[in-house]
Design an enzyme around this catalytic site. Structure first.
Site, PDB file in Angstrom:
ATOM      1  N   LYS A 259       0.892  -1.272  -0.107  1.00  0.00           N
ATOM      2  CA  LYS A 259       0.295   0.120   0.392  1.00  0.00           C
ATOM      3  C   LYS A 259       0.895   1.024   0.162  1.00  0.00           C
ATOM      4  CE  LYS A 259      -4.461  -2.485   2.233  1.00  0.00           C
ATOM      5  NZ  LYS A 259      -4.611  -2.070   1.084  1.00  0.00           N
TER       6      LYS A 259
ATOM      7  N   THR B 157     -16.146  -5.195   6.615  1.00  0.00           N
ATOM      8  CA  THR B 157     -15.830  -3.823   7.212  1.00  0.00           C
ATOM      9  C   THR B 157     -15.383  -2.793   5.909  1.00  0.00           C
ATOM     10  OG1 THR B 157     -14.318  -5.529   8.516  1.00  0.00           O
ATOM     11  CG2 THR B 157     -13.200  -3.822   8.397  1.00  0.00           C
TER      12      THR B 157
ATOM     13  N   GLU C 183      -9.165  -4.488  -0.848  1.00  0.00           N
ATOM     14  CA  GLU C 183      -9.501  -5.966  -1.224  1.00  0.00           C
ATOM     15  C   GLU C 183      -9.804  -6.803   0.021  1.00  0.00           C
ATOM     16  OE1 GLU C 183      -8.030  -9.500  -1.703  1.00  0.00           O
ATOM     17  OE2 GLU C 183      -5.894  -8.624  -0.152  1.00  0.00           O
TER      18      GLU C 183
ATOM     19  N   CYS D  90      -6.781 -14.185   1.421  1.00  0.00           N
ATOM     20  CA  CYS D  90      -8.327 -14.048   0.781  1.00  0.00           C
ATOM     21  C   CYS D  90      -8.136 -14.736  -0.406  1.00  0.00           C
ATOM     22  CB  CYS D  90      -8.380 -12.618   1.150  1.00  0.00           C
ATOM     23  SG  CYS D  90      -6.652 -11.497  -0.333  1.00  0.00           S
TER      24      CYS D  90
ATOM     25  N   GLU E 249      -3.939  -2.873  -6.587  1.00  0.00           N
ATOM     26  CA  GLU E 249      -2.713  -3.036  -5.681  1.00  0.00           C
ATOM     27  C   GLU E 249      -1.672  -3.774  -6.946  1.00  0.00           C
ATOM     28  OE1 GLU E 249      -2.659  -2.396  -2.398  1.00  0.00           O
ATOM     29  OE2 GLU E 249      -4.253  -3.533  -0.888  1.00  0.00           O
TER      30      GLU E 249
END
Length: 487
Positions: A161, A231, A249, A283, A461
């Site tokens: 990031k 979230t 993401e 993920c 990303e």
């Protein structure tokens, strides 16, 4: 304590503490031992981070891109020089096997810094000829960007990031997961050592309330989250009220399709990599493994044989292949899904229990688990488990498996194993997922974009695409003649 940092936060180029914040204990997942004690950020800490970022960002953005890139590349060198030390810290923080953290965490962070530091000087706008006039575009920084990290790849996520954000001339404020707060502080020290001006990379610790405060802060121009779908929805709603830029993401329930002409051992290896690496806490994992009916029995037999050989144990033993889950709560969640899978009629082919490990009886370990005879409507085939639980589903033909693979609210990733590359390209072309592999799985080089479709996220990303998400376009029209006005 084993891993106590100098202070909880890193702001303006220095460690900062404020013990008025809520205590934030750091637990080693292999033993349930407290290895560090930190404090959540107070409003004063948060404001100090923004003040430092605001002070530094303008001068940083005014530097030549090649000068910014040079500092990022030096940071990458420092991470590589300290890789073993950083990997041990990441193993303490996450419980992941050192065998893994040595190659997948600080090393990937260094790759990102090197990549973005190398390409930023060539990331330019466009020139458009308009007859006697012309126009051009400029890529400019957004300002202060916020990153909110997850606990599965702490230092990697912090670098994925911050590297493109800093390369573009932004300042960055990063909040690690409260479960894994340590390695982001080590990254901050590496940036400092490399010569990054004070205030450009700040670390604030905390729980969800701190993340919400960062998202809602008036100086936040962009938020990048790695986390769960719930979230992500909350942060999207908060950011949307102020029209802030976002990259999300999020989670997945990705399909991995194995045709009957695939190399069996390679496909099984891909399925295991896509389900058991990082103890299944990835993920993009291909947790719905669709296997053609002609090879189903051979696939499951060999898969079970190889899965039972996975070495679980002391994360610091480099022969260990799988460590614990991140927390007791996460293990309980995964065990509840295993229980639900059995109750709904899936066949437990192997695993499913808690291993007995001498010296680690308090750790959050779980056996790698394979379910056979899974159907599309079962809970374990619909919901993200985030643990080492693989569901094997049978299919008969191409059109059928494409439709079933796409029958999900998620769209992060997908994989296809086949000897027929034409079929591989065709199938991947029909799958609604953002990150896909043919005859591989879960390989994520920083040179290419990573992200999802549908509920799995927004934005990307890595790759050149990430720079676009940390910049805004200014269009400049230049008139070379007289103004043609009707007035």
């Amino acid at each position: 304590m084993k891993a106590q940092p100098k202070a909880s936060h890193f702001i303006g180029g220095a460690f900062v503490e404020d013990k008025a914040g809520k205590p934030l204990p750091v637990i080693y997942p292999a033993t349930d031992e407290e290895i560090a004690s930190l404090y959540s950020a107070t409003p004063g800490i948060i404001e100090a981070a923004y003040a430092a970022a605001l002070k530094a960002q303008g001068e940083w953005a005014a530097l030549k891109p090649v000068e910014r890139g040079r500092i990022l590349r030096r940071t990458a060198e420092i991470l590589r020089e300290k890789n073993r030390k950083l990997s041990k810290l990441e193993t303490l923080d996450t419980g992941k096997a050192l065998q893994e953290t040595l190659v997948a965490d600080a090393a990937s962070a260094a790759d990102a810094l090197e990549f973005f530091g190398g390409i930023i000087s060539g990331f330019n706008g466009e020139f458009v000829e308009l007859g006697g006039s012309f126009a051009y575009t400029r890529r400019e920084a957004l300002g202060i960007c916020v990153g909110i990290g997850a606990w599965n790849y702490p230092i990697q996520i912090a670098a994925w990031k911050s590297a493109p954000a800093l390369a573009m001339g932004n300042a960055f404020i990063f909040k690690p997961s409260e479960n894994t707060p340590l390695s982001a502080l080590a990254l901050a020290e590496a940036y400092k050592e490399a010569g990054l001006p004070d205030g450009l990379f700040n670390v604030v610790q905390g729980y969800g309330d701190v993340g919400a405060a960062l998202v809602n802060h008036r100086l936040t121009a962009k938020v990048s989250l790695t986390g769960s779908v719930p979230t992500g929805r909350r942060i999207m709603a908060q950011a949307g009220e102020q029209l802030k830029h976002v990259t999300m993401e999020l989670g997945g329930k990705s399909p991995l399709i194995v045709f009957d002409d695939a190399d069996l051992e390679s496909a099984i290896g891909g399925a295991m990599l896509g389900n058991f690496y990082s103890t299944g806490q990835v993920c993009s994992n291909g947790t719905r493994v669709f296997v053609h009916k002609n090879i189903r029995e051979r696939f499951i037999e060999r898969l079970v044989e190889r899965t039972r050989k996975i070495r679980i144990g002391d994360p610091f033993d480099e022969a260990t292949q799988m460590g614990p889950l991140i927390s007791a709560a996460q293990r309980d969640k995964v065990l509840s899904y295993i229980k639900k899978g059995k109750a709904e009629g899936a066949t437990l082919a192997c695993g499913g229990g808690v291993p007995k490990l001498q010296g680690f009886d308090k750790g959050f370990f779980i056996e790698p688990t394979v379910f056979a005879d899974v159907t599309d409507t079962m809970t374990i085939a619909r919901e993200e488990i985030f643990g080492p639980v693989m569901s094997v589903l049978e299919f008969s033909d191409e059109d059928e498996v494409i439709a079933r693979a796409n029958d999900s609210e998620f769209g992060l990733a997908a994989g296809v194993f086949t000897a027929d590359l034409s079929r591989g390209h065709h199938v991947i072309g029909q799958i609604k997922a953002g990150t896909c592999w043919i005859n591989a799985y879960n390989l994520t080089p920083v040179e290419v974009p990573f992200g999802g479709y549908k509920q799995s996220g927004i934005g990307r990303e890595n790759g050149i695409a990430a720079l676009a998400h940390y910049s805004q376009i200014k269009t400049v029209y230049v008139e070379m003649g007289k103004v043609d006005s009707p007035y």
